[in-house]
Design a protein around this motif. Structure first.
Motif, PDB file in Angstrom:
ATOM      1  N   VAL A   1      51.933  25.997  14.525  1.00 39.57           N
ATOM      2  CA  VAL A   1      51.689  27.015  13.033  1.00 39.57           C
ATOM      3  C   VAL A   1      50.435  26.006  12.909  1.00 39.57           C
ATOM      4  CG1 VAL A   1      52.583  26.616  10.931  1.00 39.57           C
ATOM      5  CG2 VAL A   1      53.644  26.660  12.158  1.00 39.57           C
ATOM      6  N   ASP A   2      49.395  26.801  12.840  1.00 42.20           N
ATOM      7  CA  ASP A   2      48.177  26.213  11.809  1.00 42.20           C
ATOM      8  C   ASP A   2      47.625  25.374  11.303  1.00 42.20           C
ATOM      9  OD1 ASP A   2      45.880  26.218  10.641  1.00 42.20           O
ATOM     10  OD2 ASP A   2      44.677  27.753  11.745  1.00 42.20           O
ATOM     11  N   PRO A   3      48.056  24.292  11.130  1.00 48.21           N
ATOM     12  CA  PRO A   3      47.878  23.321   9.715  1.00 48.21           C
ATOM     13  C   PRO A   3      47.469  24.169   8.695  1.00 48.21           C
ATOM     14  CG  PRO A   3      46.864  22.560  11.434  1.00 48.21           C
ATOM     15  CD  PRO A   3      47.408  23.726  12.408  1.00 48.21           C
ATOM     16  N   ASP A   4      46.250  24.601   8.999  1.00 49.31           N
ATOM     17  CA  ASP A   4      45.276  24.973   6.773  1.00 49.31           C
ATOM     18  C   ASP A   4      45.801  26.202   6.746  1.00 49.31           C
ATOM     19  OD1 ASP A   4      43.831  22.810   7.891  1.00 49.31           O
ATOM     20  OD2 ASP A   4      42.493  23.514   9.414  1.00 49.31           O
ATOM     21  N   THR A   5      46.674  26.996   7.723  1.00 49.14           N
ATOM     22  CA  THR A   5      46.308  28.702   7.458  1.00 49.14           C
ATOM     23  C   THR A   5      48.428  28.985   7.500  1.00 49.14           C
ATOM     24  OG1 THR A   5      46.796  29.370   9.294  1.00 49.14           O
ATOM     25  CG2 THR A   5      44.674  29.323   8.605  1.00 49.14           C
ATOM     26  N   GLY A   6      48.962  28.226   8.202  1.00 51.63           N
ATOM     27  CA  GLY A   6      50.588  28.715   8.051  1.00 51.63           C
ATOM     28  C   GLY A   6      50.621  29.538   9.227  1.00 51.63           C
ATOM     29  N   ASP A   7      49.966  29.688   9.730  1.00 50.27           N
ATOM     30  CA  ASP A   7      49.963  31.391  10.099  1.00 50.27           C
ATOM     31  C   ASP A   7      50.335  30.114  11.762  1.00 50.27           C
ATOM     32  OD1 ASP A   7      48.749  32.781   8.475  1.00 50.27           O
ATOM     33  OD2 ASP A   7      47.025  32.774   9.120  1.00 50.27           O
ATOM     34  N   LEU A   8      51.506  31.668  12.945  1.00 51.68           N
ATOM     35  CA  LEU A   8      51.800  31.209  14.042  1.00 51.68           C
ATOM     36  C   LEU A   8      50.573  31.481  14.844  1.00 51.68           C
ATOM     37  CD1 LEU A   8      55.222  33.067  14.118  1.00 51.68           C
ATOM     38  CD2 LEU A   8      54.125  29.933  13.633  1.00 51.68           C
ATOM     39  N   VAL A   9      50.498  30.221  15.637  1.00 53.80           N
ATOM     40  CA  VAL A   9      49.512  30.973  16.627  1.00 53.80           C
ATOM     41  C   VAL A   9      50.523  30.440  18.773  1.00 53.80           C
ATOM     42  CG1 VAL A   9      48.632  28.392  16.502  1.00 53.80           C
ATOM     43  CG2 VAL A   9      47.144  29.774  17.575  1.00 53.80           C
ATOM     44  N   ASP A  10      49.662  30.829  18.918  1.00 53.68           N
ATOM     45  CA  ASP A  10      50.309  30.773  20.308  1.00 53.68           C
ATOM     46  C   ASP A  10      48.982  29.780  21.413  1.00 53.68           C
ATOM     47  OD1 ASP A  10      52.653  32.128  20.258  1.00 53.68           O
ATOM     48  OD2 ASP A  10      51.382  34.113  21.222  1.00 53.68           O
TER      49      ASP A  10
END
Length: 163
Positions: A77-86
């Motif tokens: 999880v991107d700590p700035d956006t909360g988006d999932l990232v592989d």
């Protein structure tokens, strides 16, 4: 038969609240940030050859591709956006022993840096850490994560090499 979830590195480990690795490793070469025409990540050489998880997450898949060699994908999880990232860890010497679906913390060892795939370095080994838009396991989707540049710069800095 159950596989190991990796080992914490020998370096002192400090993980910030965002789950990003925050310790200095035995990095003897400055990480190379690929340009926009290359991979959305960084190539790095670890003196001790141990490739750490740089963002906590869940092991999504393992595989082999001619260009990347042995690889592991960890969904984070991107700590700035909360988006999932592989987060793709590639050029591993052999397939990772981390179990698919296992939760792993920053600092665990994904595997040993190797020379599988297309590698150019002094001793023929390197680690590549790339950031892609989250995708279904096995999809082979290589869409760069929208904020990959910020993440790779943060990871590089956390490994002791501000960019």
């Amino acid at each position: 038969r159950q596989r190991s979830m990796g080992q914490t590195t020998r370096a002192s480990r400090q993980v910030n609240g965002a789950g990003l690795v925050g310790f200095r490793r035995n990095v003897i070469a400055r990480p190379v940030l690929e340009n926009s025409s290359g991979q959305p990540g960084l190539d790095i050489y670890f003196e001790d050859k141990q490739v750490p998880v740089v963002m906590s997450g869940r092991v999504k898949e393992h595989g082999f591709e001619p260009g990347y060699g042995n690889y592991t994908v960890i969904e984070s999880v991107d700590p700035d956006t909360g988006d999932l990232v592989d987060v793709l860890y590639s050029h591993l010497a052999s397939p990772s022993n981390l179990m698919v679906d296992a939760r792993v913390n920053s600092g665990y060892v994904v595997g040993t840096q190797g020379g599988t795939g297309n590698v150019r370095s002094v001793d023929g080994t390197i680690a590549s850490i790339d950031f892609f838009q989250a995708a279904e396991p096995g999809s082979k989707d290589m869409t760069p994560y929208a904020h990959y540049d910020r993440l790779r710069r943060r990871v590089s800095s956390n490994l002791g090499h501000p960019q």
